[in-house]
Write an enzyme that holds these catalytic residues in place. Structure first.
Site, PDB file in Angstrom:
ATOM      1  CG  ASP A  13      18.512  21.166  15.251  1.00 60.10           C
ATOM      2  OD1 ASP A  13      17.642  21.846  15.804  1.00 60.10           O
ATOM      3  OD2 ASP A  13      18.746  19.983  15.545  1.00 60.10           O
ATOM      4  N   GLY A  15      19.045  26.220  11.124  1.00 62.30           N
ATOM      5  CA  GLY A  15      19.173  27.670  11.325  1.00 62.30           C
ATOM      6  C   GLY A  15      17.960  28.405  10.758  1.00 62.30           C
ATOM      7  CE  LYS A  16      13.248  24.522  10.602  1.00 65.48           C
ATOM      8  NZ  LYS A  16      14.343  23.585  10.900  1.00 65.48           N
ATOM      9  N   GLY A  40      13.013  24.268  18.362  1.00 67.20           N
ATOM     10  CA  GLY A  40      13.697  25.302  19.137  1.00 67.20           C
ATOM     11  C   GLY A  40      14.343  26.235  18.146  1.00 67.20           C
ATOM     12  CG  HIS A  41      12.739  28.225  15.234  1.00 61.95           C
ATOM     13  ND1 HIS A  41      11.694  28.604  14.427  1.00 61.95           N
ATOM     14  CD2 HIS A  41      13.106  27.000  14.806  1.00 61.95           C
ATOM     15  CE1 HIS A  41      11.446  27.631  13.562  1.00 61.95           C
ATOM     16  NE2 HIS A  41      12.275  26.651  13.782  1.00 61.95           N
ATOM     17  CD  GLN A 225       9.960  19.423  14.367  1.00 64.41           C
ATOM     18  OE1 GLN A 225       8.921  19.417  13.722  1.00 64.41           O
ATOM     19  NE2 GLN A 225      10.026  19.985  15.556  1.00 64.41           N
ATOM     20  CB  ALA A 300      17.356  25.054  20.395  1.00 63.82           C
ATOM     21  CG  ASP A 334      29.726  31.344  10.499  1.00 69.16           C
ATOM     22  OD1 ASP A 334      28.691  31.004   9.906  1.00 69.16           O
ATOM     23  OD2 ASP A 334      29.815  31.409  11.738  1.00 69.16           O
ATOM     24  CB  VAL A 416      28.777  34.842   6.652  1.00 62.99           C
ATOM     25  CG1 VAL A 416      28.729  34.368   5.210  1.00 62.99           C
ATOM     26  CG2 VAL A 416      28.274  36.295   6.751  1.00 62.99           C
TER      27      VAL A 416
HETATM   28  P1  IMP Z   1       9.928  14.197  18.731  1.00 63.31           P
HETATM   29  O1  IMP Z   1       9.590  15.214  17.686  1.00 63.31           O
HETATM   30  O2  IMP Z   1      10.154  14.802  20.092  1.00 63.31           O
HETATM   31  O3  IMP Z   1       8.972  13.056  18.753  1.00 63.31           O
HETATM   32  O4  IMP Z   1      11.359  13.550  18.341  1.00 63.31           O
HETATM   33  C1  IMP Z   1      11.525  12.712  17.202  1.00 63.31           C
HETATM   34  C2  IMP Z   1      12.872  12.965  16.533  1.00 63.31           C
HETATM   35  O5  IMP Z   1      12.878  14.268  15.969  1.00 63.31           O
HETATM   36  C3  IMP Z   1      14.073  12.925  17.486  1.00 63.31           C
HETATM   37  O6  IMP Z   1      15.186  12.390  16.784  1.00 63.31           O
HETATM   38  C4  IMP Z   1      14.307  14.374  17.816  1.00 63.31           C
HETATM   39  O7  IMP Z   1      15.642  14.631  18.193  1.00 63.31           O
HETATM   40  C5  IMP Z   1      13.981  15.008  16.468  1.00 63.31           C
HETATM   41  N1  IMP Z   1      13.550  16.403  16.574  1.00 63.31           N
HETATM   42  C6  IMP Z   1      12.354  16.873  16.975  1.00 63.31           C
HETATM   43  N2  IMP Z   1      12.310  18.214  16.906  1.00 63.31           N
HETATM   44  C7  IMP Z   1      13.502  18.601  16.425  1.00 63.31           C
HETATM   45  C8  IMP Z   1      14.062  19.867  16.088  1.00 63.31           C
HETATM   46  O8  IMP Z   1      13.436  20.923  16.209  1.00 63.31           O
HETATM   47  N3  IMP Z   1      15.330  19.848  15.607  1.00 63.31           N
HETATM   48  C9  IMP Z   1      16.016  18.695  15.427  1.00 63.31           C
HETATM   49  N4  IMP Z   1      15.558  17.501  15.717  1.00 63.31           N
HETATM   50  C10 IMP Z   1      14.296  17.449  16.220  1.00 63.31           C
END
Ligand code: IMP
Length: 434
Positions: A13, A15-16, A40-41, A225, A300, A334, A416
């Site tokens: 998360d 902001g990729k 989730g982008h 991730q 997301a 920001d 920003v």
């Molecule tokens: P999983 O990937 O669904 O098995 O989740 C394992 C851990 O990775 C959990 O803490 C999720 O919240 C975290 N996680 C998985 N995908 C993302 C992502 O895209 N952004 C942030 N955290 C993620």
């Protein structure tokens, strides 16, 4: 010309999505190499918010090749739904092509069921997964009982593999988790139906990448991730089930490591985390609330509120090291606007010692760590319209300068605001070959 990998330096998360979207303009090919629809982008294009979970963010640009690599775990239902939404929103450019590796492993309904049942059962030890079946799908891949996208096109083999796998999964689901069993015929019909729909996209993407790279095409490897959710280098077991570090851009797409000439680390100007697990700089106060509210820090994928805290340079330095990061893109600067004082964590102190460049592997030790902070004066001016570094308030520039020093990696971009235009661009990562 460089091929560039983009990876997160924190817990995802960062902001990729926005940065990938910006760099896509300069790339010919955008390839995802790990994770699945746990990602989730969020992209804001022409004021319209679009969230992509599986399809590479590059899909919104014309004349690109988007690849879902072999390292991704692939849920065909999610893929088809995303594709429909893109079509309905008229967001699919005419000349962009999308391919899925025939070697990507399928997320099956039993993967989702096991993921969710496991999380529900172990409430005191749960990981806080996204419940999308990611972990169980990777488990099957490694235990050699997984089903790949390519297997869908040998119907008999697919059904045999499914039956074999489901026998074990149903035993687990019914006897251990006390859940209902799943029906092999129902799953087979569903997946063979998907198979026809996704067929035009399935390819040997490793070979395709090799040919395109040889033709001088530029590739953007899109990580999902972040470094501290990496199965090896993250805060295990509170991690995802794949390698999120840059090296996996090679394994997860089937190109040699020398094809990746530059690694850009995405670093949010503060830290967030979704799900369970340690978080030394977490703020359970008004400042954390400010970050959560102003930064719109909701997952997301699951909509969960993200936990927020100060920027943690122990984590960022570790990410720079393990991913070989050459350059940093700092996002969401920001969000810090309006805070009286801003802190950066430069190290941890614990009864067992001090840590500055790596978080201790032991979660017990990590839980005993106290962050050591440097404090900075904040800024009140709106920075949304800054296009150059010298248009930022002096205190914002000081903050970035210190971040850069501590990371030992050059900042080449500062975001920003959420829109494409709200970005200070200092350098094009595709131009310099290191
Ligand atoms: P999983 O990937 O669904 O098995 O989740 C394992 C851990 O990775 C959990 O803490 C999720 O919240 C975290 N996680 C998985 N995908 C993302 C992502 O895209 N952004 C942030 N955290 C993620």
């Amino acid at each position: 010309m460089a091929n560039v990998a983009i990876v997160g330096t924190q817990w995802g998360d960062e902001g990729k999505g926005k940065i990938v979207d910006l760099y896509t303009e300069k790339a010919d090919i955008i390839a995802r190499f790990q994770g699945g629809n746990n990602a989730g982008h969020t992209l804001v294009v022409k004021g319209r918010k679009t969230i992509l979970h599986l399809i590479p963010s590059g899909i919104l640009h014309d004349n690109k090749i988007c690849i879902i690599g072999n390292g991704v775990v692939f849920d065909p239902a999610v893929f088809l739904q995303e594709l429909d939404e893109l079509r309905e929103g008229n967001l699919l450019p005419p000349n962009t092509k999308l391919f899925i590796s025939e070697k990507a492993h399928l997320i099956m309904p039993y993967h989702r069921s096991i993921d969710q049942a496991r999380e529900a059962r172990t409430s005191d030890k749960k990981i806080g997964t996204t419940g999308r079946g990611i972990g169980p799908a990777y488990e099957d891949k490694v235990s050699r009982t997984g089903i790949r996208v390519g297997h869908l096109y040998d119907e008999d083999l697919f059904i045999e593999m499914l039956r074999h796998s489901l026998e074990e999964k149903n035993f687990l689901l019914t006897h251990f988790f006390k859940e209902k069993p799943l029906d092999a015929k129902e799953i087979a019909d569903q997946y063979l139906g998907y198979a026809q729909k996704i067929k035009p996209f399935v390819a040997d993407t490793s070979l395709m990448l090799d040919q395109e790279i040889k033709r001088g095409k530029k590739v953007l490897f899109e990580g999902a991730q972040g470094c501290h959710l990496d199965i090896d280098h993250g805060t295990y077991p509170y991690v995802t089930s794949s390698n999120t570090v840059s090296a996996n851009a090679s394994c997860g797409t089937g190109v040699g490591p020398n094809a990746i000439s530059k690694v850009v680390g995405i670093c949010k100007a503060y830290t967030t985390r979704v799900g369970e697990g340690p978080f030394p700089t977490e703020l359970n106060d008004a400042i954390g609330d400010h970050m959560q509210r102003v930064g719109q820090e909701f997952g997301a994928t699951t909509g969960r509120k993200r936990r927020c805290g100060w920027l943690d340079m122990v984590l960022v330095r570790q990410a720079v090291r393990v991913s070989g990061i050459n350059a940093l893109a700092v996002t969401k600067l920001d969000v810090l606007t309006g805070l009286e004082k801003i802190k950066i964590c430069v190290g941890y102190k614990s009864p067992s010692g001090d840590y500055t460049h790596a978080a201790p592997a032991s979660l017990k030790t990590l839980s005993e760590c106290q962050p050591v902070y440097e404090e900075f004066d904040g800024w009140k001016e709106d920075i949304l319209y800054a296009k150059e570094m010298n248009e930022l308030p002096a205190n914002a520039r000081k903050y970035l300068k210190r971040l850069e020093e501590l990371a030992e990696a050059k900042i080449i971009l500062a975001s920003v605001g959420p829109g494409r235009e709200e970005t200070i661009i200092l350098e094009d990562p595709f131009l310099n070959r290191i």
